[in-house]
Design a protein around this motif. Structure first.
Motif, PDB file in Angstrom:
ATOM      1  N   MET A  21       0.807  -1.207   0.000  1.00 38.14           N
ATOM      2  CA  MET A  21       0.000   0.000   0.000  1.00 38.14           C
ATOM      3  C   MET A  21       0.845   1.264   0.000  1.00 38.14           C
ATOM      4  O   MET A  21       0.356   2.343  -0.324  1.00 38.14           O
ATOM      5  N   ALA A  22       2.114   1.151   0.397  1.00 31.23           N
ATOM      6  CA  ALA A  22       2.956   2.348   0.485  1.00 31.23           C
ATOM      7  C   ALA A  22       3.039   3.057  -0.863  1.00 31.23           C
ATOM      8  O   ALA A  22       3.021   4.286  -0.935  1.00 31.23           O
ATOM      9  N   SER A  23       3.125   2.290  -1.934  1.00 30.47           N
ATOM     10  CA  SER A  23       3.229   2.892  -3.259  1.00 30.47           C
ATOM     11  C   SER A  23       1.962   3.635  -3.650  1.00 30.47           C
ATOM     12  O   SER A  23       1.986   4.502  -4.528  1.00 30.47           O
ATOM     13  N   MET A  24       0.830   3.306  -2.984  1.00 27.46           N
ATOM     14  CA  MET A  24      -0.415   4.006  -3.277  1.00 27.46           C
ATOM     15  C   MET A  24      -0.347   5.461  -2.825  1.00 27.46           C
ATOM     16  O   MET A  24      -1.036   6.323  -3.367  1.00 27.46           O
ATOM     17  N   LEU A  25       0.446   5.728  -1.822  1.00 29.48           N
ATOM     18  CA  LEU A  25       0.529   7.091  -1.302  1.00 29.48           C
ATOM     19  C   LEU A  25       1.311   8.014  -2.213  1.00 29.48           C
ATOM     20  O   LEU A  25       1.040   9.200  -2.282  1.00 29.48           O
ATOM     21  N   GLY A  26       2.300   7.495  -2.912  1.00 28.67           N
ATOM     22  CA  GLY A  26       3.038   8.324  -3.843  1.00 28.67           C
ATOM     23  C   GLY A  26       4.539   8.074  -3.811  1.00 28.67           C
ATOM     24  O   GLY A  26       4.989   6.964  -3.548  1.00 28.67           O
ATOM     25  N   LYS A  27       5.293   9.127  -4.040  1.00 27.66           N
ATOM     26  CA  LYS A  27       6.738   9.021  -4.183  1.00 27.66           C
ATOM     27  C   LYS A  27       7.461   9.542  -2.949  1.00 27.66           C
ATOM     28  O   LYS A  27       7.198  10.647  -2.473  1.00 27.66           O
ATOM     29  N   GLU A  28       8.420   8.750  -2.440  1.00 27.62           N
ATOM     30  CA  GLU A  28       9.237   9.180  -1.310  1.00 27.62           C
ATOM     31  C   GLU A  28      10.198  10.279  -1.773  1.00 27.62           C
ATOM     32  O   GLU A  28      10.831  10.151  -2.821  1.00 27.62           O
ATOM     33  N   VAL A  29      10.300  11.356  -0.969  1.00 30.43           N
ATOM     34  CA  VAL A  29      11.161  12.467  -1.375  1.00 30.43           C
ATOM     35  C   VAL A  29      12.153  12.889  -0.290  1.00 30.43           C
ATOM     36  O   VAL A  29      13.181  13.490  -0.595  1.00 30.43           O
ATOM     37  N   ALA A 206      -6.880   4.591   4.967  1.00 28.82           N
ATOM     38  CA  ALA A 206      -5.746   4.039   4.224  1.00 28.82           C
ATOM     39  C   ALA A 206      -4.458   4.183   5.023  1.00 28.82           C
ATOM     40  O   ALA A 206      -3.600   3.298   5.021  1.00 28.82           O
ATOM     41  N   GLY A 207      -4.307   5.314   5.718  1.00 27.59           N
ATOM     42  CA  GLY A 207      -3.119   5.518   6.544  1.00 27.59           C
ATOM     43  C   GLY A 207      -3.047   4.534   7.695  1.00 27.59           C
ATOM     44  O   GLY A 207      -1.989   3.968   7.985  1.00 27.59           O
ATOM     45  N   VAL A 208      -4.182   4.304   8.357  1.00 32.70           N
ATOM     46  CA  VAL A 208      -4.226   3.325   9.450  1.00 32.70           C
ATOM     47  C   VAL A 208      -3.962   1.929   8.910  1.00 32.70           C
ATOM     48  O   VAL A 208      -3.272   1.114   9.535  1.00 32.70           O
ATOM     49  N   HIS A 209      -4.507   1.643   7.726  1.00 32.76           N
ATOM     50  CA  HIS A 209      -4.277   0.336   7.104  1.00 32.76           C
ATOM     51  C   HIS A 209      -2.788   0.119   6.841  1.00 32.76           C
ATOM     52  O   HIS A 209      -2.241  -0.956   7.109  1.00 32.76           O
ATOM     53  N   LEU A 210      -2.137   1.138   6.329  1.00 31.46           N
ATOM     54  CA  LEU A 210      -0.698   1.054   6.070  1.00 31.46           C
ATOM     55  C   LEU A 210       0.068   0.799   7.359  1.00 31.46           C
ATOM     56  O   LEU A 210       1.016   0.010   7.398  1.00 31.46           O
ATOM     57  N   LEU A 211      -0.342   1.454   8.441  1.00 31.60           N
ATOM     58  CA  LEU A 211       0.338   1.323   9.722  1.00 31.60           C
ATOM     59  C   LEU A 211       0.149  -0.060  10.318  1.00 31.60           C
ATOM     60  O   LEU A 211       1.099  -0.686  10.785  1.00 31.60           O
ATOM     61  N   ASP A 228     -15.669  10.951  -5.357  1.00 31.97           N
ATOM     62  CA  ASP A 228     -14.211  10.957  -5.173  1.00 31.97           C
ATOM     63  C   ASP A 228     -13.772   9.895  -4.176  1.00 31.97           C
ATOM     64  O   ASP A 228     -12.701   9.295  -4.322  1.00 31.97           O
ATOM     65  N   ALA A 229     -14.587   9.673  -3.128  1.00 31.83           N
ATOM     66  CA  ALA A 229     -14.259   8.650  -2.130  1.00 31.83           C
ATOM     67  C   ALA A 229     -14.259   7.265  -2.771  1.00 31.83           C
ATOM     68  O   ALA A 229     -13.371   6.443  -2.514  1.00 31.83           O
ATOM     69  N   ILE A 230     -15.252   7.007  -3.613  1.00 35.78           N
ATOM     70  CA  ILE A 230     -15.335   5.713  -4.303  1.00 35.78           C
ATOM     71  C   ILE A 230     -14.167   5.548  -5.256  1.00 35.78           C
ATOM     72  O   ILE A 230     -13.549   4.473  -5.341  1.00 35.78           O
ATOM     73  N   LYS A 231     -13.822   6.623  -5.960  1.00 37.08           N
ATOM     74  CA  LYS A 231     -12.700   6.580  -6.898  1.00 37.08           C
ATOM     75  C   LYS A 231     -11.392   6.307  -6.167  1.00 37.08           C
ATOM     76  O   LYS A 231     -10.566   5.506  -6.625  1.00 37.08           O
ATOM     77  N   GLU A 232     -11.194   6.971  -5.026  1.00 39.16           N
ATOM     78  CA  GLU A 232      -9.967   6.777  -4.252  1.00 39.16           C
ATOM     79  C   GLU A 232      -9.859   5.341  -3.748  1.00 39.16           C
ATOM     80  O   GLU A 232      -8.778   4.746  -3.740  1.00 39.16           O
ATOM     81  N   THR A 233     -10.989   4.772  -3.324  1.00 36.86           N
ATOM     82  CA  THR A 233     -10.985   3.413  -2.805  1.00 36.86           C
ATOM     83  C   THR A 233     -10.559   2.413  -3.875  1.00 36.86           C
ATOM     84  O   THR A 233      -9.859   1.439  -3.585  1.00 36.86           O
ATOM     85  N   LYS A 234     -10.953   2.650  -5.108  1.00 35.16           N
ATOM     86  CA  LYS A 234     -10.579   1.743  -6.198  1.00 35.16           C
ATOM     87  C   LYS A 234      -9.067   1.688  -6.393  1.00 35.16           C
ATOM     88  O   LYS A 234      -8.527   0.682  -6.862  1.00 35.16           O
ATOM     89  N   LEU A 235      -8.372   2.770  -6.029  1.00 38.08           N
ATOM     90  CA  LEU A 235      -6.913   2.802  -6.163  1.00 38.08           C
ATOM     91  C   LEU A 235      -6.213   1.956  -5.107  1.00 38.08           C
ATOM     92  O   LEU A 235      -5.019   1.677  -5.227  1.00 38.08           O
ATOM     93  N   LEU A 236      -6.948   1.553  -4.080  1.00 40.86           N
ATOM     94  CA  LEU A 236      -6.343   0.819  -2.966  1.00 40.86           C
ATOM     95  C   LEU A 236      -6.353  -0.693  -3.177  1.00 40.86           C
ATOM     96  O   LEU A 236      -6.069  -1.458  -2.249  1.00 40.86           O
ATOM     97  N   ASN A 237      -6.715  -1.103  -4.373  1.00 40.73           N
ATOM     98  CA  ASN A 237      -6.556  -2.511  -4.768  1.00 40.73           C
ATOM     99  C   ASN A 237      -7.282  -3.466  -3.828  1.00 40.73           C
ATOM    100  O   ASN A 237      -6.727  -4.469  -3.381  1.00 40.73           O
ATOM    101  N   GLU A 238      -8.558  -3.119  -3.499  1.00 40.28           N
ATOM    102  CA  GLU A 238      -9.445  -3.976  -2.718  1.00 40.28           C
ATOM    103  C   GLU A 238      -9.022  -4.149  -1.262  1.00 40.28           C
ATOM    104  O   GLU A 238      -9.515  -5.036  -0.570  1.00 40.28           O
ATOM    105  N   ARG A 239      -8.120  -3.296  -0.791  1.00 40.47           N
ATOM    106  CA  ARG A 239      -7.733  -3.384   0.623  1.00 40.47           C
ATOM    107  C   ARG A 239      -8.756  -2.712   1.541  1.00 40.47           C
ATOM    108  O   ARG A 239      -8.821  -3.018   2.715  1.00 40.47           O
TER     109      ARG A 239
END
Length: 255
Positions: A21-29, A206-211, A228-239
């Protein structure tokens, strides 16, 4: 105590438990290290909304680093960095990160004094089956108790967290059999019909799930979810699963 920036290579040289799930959040900088207390952190840029998040990891007894804190939805990299350093200071001063976070089976260890087991009478569920609109008249706590009881009736082992919690999930459920044990985290939102659950709630869960890395996270609401909430959830790959008012009526139809 000394918090310093390190390179990506230095950060990745640690034995880190990677979560898909970490990659779902974006790019480490940005990467940070507090070596004295075996803490590391990374600041992440959200690919979709261009806001910022952080993940803090602590060294475990097996020398592996696991996530112990996540912060999301910061408006700038500077704010994210300040909050990361602030949290690192809080953790080192309190020593909270030294507590054992995982059992041998990989499930989260919850102190028993922080758990309340509740049950709602079946007559209440039968009444709500006939009058589902009354769900909106429940207090948030009673709604959590109702959802916990329904999940228990479905065969899950259920723990309802204290109402005075300062984060995490409302309900901790698990499915156990001879072969495996799966952890499920449930967040309850007792909203009025016109107050839809928005994307900020999805990101928080999603943050709690990652933790905490459960098998599944579920958001249950007496309302519905924004587009937007439904769209965001689809990005989480059924988690993360979404359960709305219609799903609740379906659950109650069994009584």
């Amino acid at each position: 105590m000394s918090i310093k920036k390190i390179s990506e290579e230095e950060f990745n040289s640690y034995k880190i438990q990677k979560n898909p799930m970490a990659s779902m959040l974006g790019k480490e900088v940005i990467w940070l290290e507090e070596k004295e207390n075996n803490l590391i952190a990374t600041i992440i840029n959200d690919k979709i909304d261009n806001d910022w998040a952080y993940v803090i990891l602590a060294k475990q007894s097996n020398d592996e680093y696991r996530a112990i804190d996540v912060g999301v939805s910061f408006e700038s990299i500077e704010v994210a960095e300040r909050n990361t350093i602030k949290k690192l200071n809080e953790l080192t001063n309190s020593g909270e990160f030294k507590e054992e976070l995982y059992t041998e089976s990989g499930l989260i260890k919850i102190p028993q004094q922080n758990i309340i087991i509740t049950n709602i009478d079946d007559e209440v569920k039968k009444y709500l089956k006939k009058h589902p609109e009354k769900l909106h008249e429940l207090s948030p706590r009673k709604f959590e108790e109702l959802v916990a009881s329904i999940l228990e009736d479905m065969g899950l082992d259920v723990q309802l967290t204290q109402a005075t919690r300062d984060g995490g999930s409302d309900i901790i459920a698990s499915v156990k059999n001879a072969l495996t044990s799966l952890l499920i985290l449930v967040e309850c939102k007792k909203y009025s019909p016109e107050n839809k659950v928005d994307v900020s709630v999805i990101r928080q869960v999603a943050g709690v799930h990652l933790l905490k890395n459960p098998a599944k996270s579920i958001i249950v609401t007496t309302s519905t979810f924004t587009r937007d909430a439904i769209k965001e959830t689809k990005l989480l790959n059924e988690r993360v699963d979404l359960k709305d008012y219609d799903n609740l009526k379906e659950w109650l139809s069994k009584y």
